[in-house]
Structures are given as C-alpha cells and as structure tokens.
Design a protein around this motif. Sequence first.
Motif, PDB file in Angstrom:
ATOM      1  N   ARG A 247      91.742  -4.717 -52.401  1.00 10.85           N
ATOM      2  CA  ARG A 247      91.107  -6.209 -52.011  1.00 10.85           C
ATOM      3  C   ARG A 247      92.036  -7.314 -52.930  1.00 10.85           C
ATOM      4  O   ARG A 247      92.018  -8.015 -52.040  1.00 10.85           O
ATOM      5  N   SER A 248      91.887  -7.308 -53.871  1.00  7.29           N
ATOM      6  CA  SER A 248      92.911  -7.984 -54.830  1.00  7.29           C
ATOM      7  C   SER A 248      94.039  -8.663 -54.539  1.00  7.29           C
ATOM      8  O   SER A 248      94.802  -9.632 -54.293  1.00  7.29           O
ATOM      9  N   VAL A 249      94.817  -7.517 -54.253  1.00  9.32           N
ATOM     10  CA  VAL A 249      96.436  -7.335 -53.963  1.00  9.32           C
ATOM     11  C   VAL A 249      96.442  -7.340 -52.541  1.00  9.32           C
ATOM     12  O   VAL A 249      97.180  -8.742 -52.586  1.00  9.32           O
ATOM     13  N   PHE A 250      95.539  -7.404 -51.689  1.00  7.89           N
ATOM     14  CA  PHE A 250      95.841  -7.958 -50.665  1.00  7.89           C
ATOM     15  C   PHE A 250      96.009  -9.161 -50.188  1.00  7.89           C
ATOM     16  O   PHE A 250      96.003 -10.193 -48.982  1.00  7.89           O
ATOM     17  N   ARG A 251      94.570  -9.448 -50.605  1.00  6.63           N
ATOM     18  CA  ARG A 251      94.301 -11.520 -51.083  1.00  6.63           C
ATOM     19  C   ARG A 251      95.821 -12.052 -51.442  1.00  6.63           C
ATOM     20  O   ARG A 251      96.526 -13.237 -50.937  1.00  6.63           O
ATOM     21  N   GLU A 252      96.726 -11.344 -52.424  1.00  5.81           N
ATOM     22  CA  GLU A 252      97.594 -12.167 -53.132  1.00  5.81           C
ATOM     23  C   GLU A 252      98.297 -12.320 -51.985  1.00  5.81           C
ATOM     24  O   GLU A 252      99.696 -13.126 -52.091  1.00  5.81           O
ATOM     25  N   LEU A 253      98.858 -11.106 -51.838  1.00  9.11           N
ATOM     26  CA  LEU A 253      99.649 -10.717 -50.642  1.00  9.11           C
ATOM     27  C   LEU A 253     100.128 -11.864 -49.513  1.00  9.11           C
ATOM     28  O   LEU A 253     100.916 -12.775 -48.904  1.00  9.11           O
ATOM     29  N   GLU A 254      98.018 -11.992 -48.782  1.00 12.67           N
ATOM     30  CA  GLU A 254      98.499 -13.263 -47.486  1.00 12.67           C
ATOM     31  C   GLU A 254      98.284 -14.394 -48.232  1.00 12.67           C
ATOM     32  O   GLU A 254      99.709 -15.356 -47.248  1.00 12.67           O
ATOM     33  N   GLN A 255      98.316 -14.904 -49.640  1.00 18.03           N
ATOM     34  CA  GLN A 255      98.904 -15.850 -50.595  1.00 18.03           C
ATOM     35  C   GLN A 255     100.393 -16.219 -50.577  1.00 18.03           C
ATOM     36  O   GLN A 255     101.266 -17.486 -50.150  1.00 18.03           O
ATOM     37  N   SER A 256     100.564 -15.150 -50.718  1.00 18.16           N
ATOM     38  CA  SER A 256     102.472 -15.428 -50.873  1.00 18.16           C
ATOM     39  C   SER A 256     102.848 -15.838 -49.232  1.00 18.16           C
ATOM     40  O   SER A 256     103.797 -16.691 -49.324  1.00 18.16           O
ATOM     41  N   VAL A 257     102.248 -15.039 -47.604  1.00 14.80           N
ATOM     42  CA  VAL A 257     102.964 -14.796 -46.739  1.00 14.80           C
ATOM     43  C   VAL A 257     102.182 -17.205 -45.942  1.00 14.80           C
ATOM     44  O   VAL A 257     103.291 -17.447 -45.523  1.00 14.80           O
TER      45      VAL A 257
END
Length: 279
Positions: A247-257
């Motif tokens: 889940r933490s990877v997904f949150r970082e992914l959304e922050q990048s976008v």
Amino acid sequence: SLVTKLLRDLLNEHFTAIRLDDETEHKRALALIQRIMPNMVSRVKLYAKDYPIFDEYGVQNEIDKALRSKVWLKSGGYIVINQTEALVAIDVNTGRYVGKKSAGRLEDTIVKTNLEAVREIIRQIRLRQLGGIIVVDFIDMEEKKNRQKVAQAVEQELRKDRAPSKAVQVSDFGLIIITRKRVKSSLERQLTEPCPYCSGTGTIKTSATICYDILTEVKKVSSDLDGYSLVLRVNPEIARALKEESRSVFRELEQSVGRPVTIRSDEQLHHEQFDLMAI
C-alpha cells in the motif's frame, strides 16, 4: 519401427521377458529376434489385457519420476538433478536418513547414503539419457578411504552403461565429474517444453518487486501525463498487493502522478505484465 530400433540396440541375454501390446509389432519382433537371437524367441510375449501396459508394469510411474528434479532413496536420503545448457548438476542429501540410533559415527551414515546414491544416480543418468558434463556433489566425507570407496562405486556402476563415459574425482570432499557421450536428446527435452509462464527459468518476480517496477515506470512517465488521469491494468495478484502489503508503494505512486490512480485487475495479464493508460 521404434520397437525394432529398441530391440536392435538394447536386446541381450539379461532380458527375461519382452512384452508388446500391439499384435503387428509382436509379429515383427518375433521375426527379428528369430533372425538375430533365436534363443530369445520364447521370451517375447503378447500383452492382451485392457489395462494400459505402462501402468501394469509401473513404467508410467518411472517416467513421471524421471521428469522430477528430486529422487528419493530407499534409506530416506534423496538426490536433486538439475539440467542446464552447459551441464547437469546432481546433489546428494541425507534427507530423513540419520542412521540407526545404536550406530556409531555420522561418517558411516554419510558413506551409506552416498553409496546408495551412486546406484540411483547412474540409473537416472541412463533412464533420463543425460549426457555431456555431469557434476555430482556427494555429501562431504572426512576419511580418504571412504571417498575412494564412493569413487570406485561410481566407476563400477558406469561399466554397466552402454554409452561411453568416464568419472574423475576432483575434490577431497565428494565432488565427482562424469563425462558421458550424448547419444540422443534427454528424456526431459523429449517429453517437456519450457514453461510459457516463466520462460523456462523456474522463477518469476515477487509481487513486491513488480510493484516497485510499476512505481519506477510511473515516475518515468508522470511528467508527460499533462493533467490526464492514470489507469493501471495489472494481474489480480498485483492488484491485491498494491491495496494491501504494498500500500505504501501505491501511495508513493499516486504522489508521483499528483492525483488518484485507478487499478484495474485483469486475469489475462501475466503476473509480471502491467499496462499504464492515460485517460
């Protein structure tokens, strides 16, 4: 025919019976053996049962075992056989075998396992039609006389093999290299093909690794999205991982976008495959 070739190449006085489940091949075999070894004609039998002949005599079970990497020994030890493009690696392990409780040294248990493994290894080499360079890693033995005993057992068993072969002891601990002429393709090459999912490697990336691969790819393209939303199409297992343990990877992914990312699960996708779509 295949039967004719087998009889020509393998037939000798040690065979007690030759059974065929096809009447035409049975007659052909009788005619051939009458010419080349007439004293063996009485040993040629026609198998007439409805039950498959391979199952009746345990042949199918032996073929199935010959396609597995692990082969158990009667004592409880086992050998592991791995084929590569360059060579065949065989490893010997004691497994469940620890020797008799009243027995003395561990060395005796190791020697007994190694000697039992020798017979099975040479049998598997012949059964699987293994050739080229074969590296056998026996269990380490401390005493030189025991290492010599195992090496001699290998040479003795190889004398039973029709294919030209030679064994060389290259280690003081139990490594022996066997060179065997490659007469034909191995059983594994004939009866199997590389897995279309792992491409023959035997492994695939973990879900966590793929999640980080997705994050890396998203960071590469995030500057080109130009206000578009991102839809991520992934294998169901990866979709689950992004929502749970990664889940933490997904949150970082959304922050990048810079905006929410939609995950679409697709069973048709390979475990390692994913698609990024700008909408």
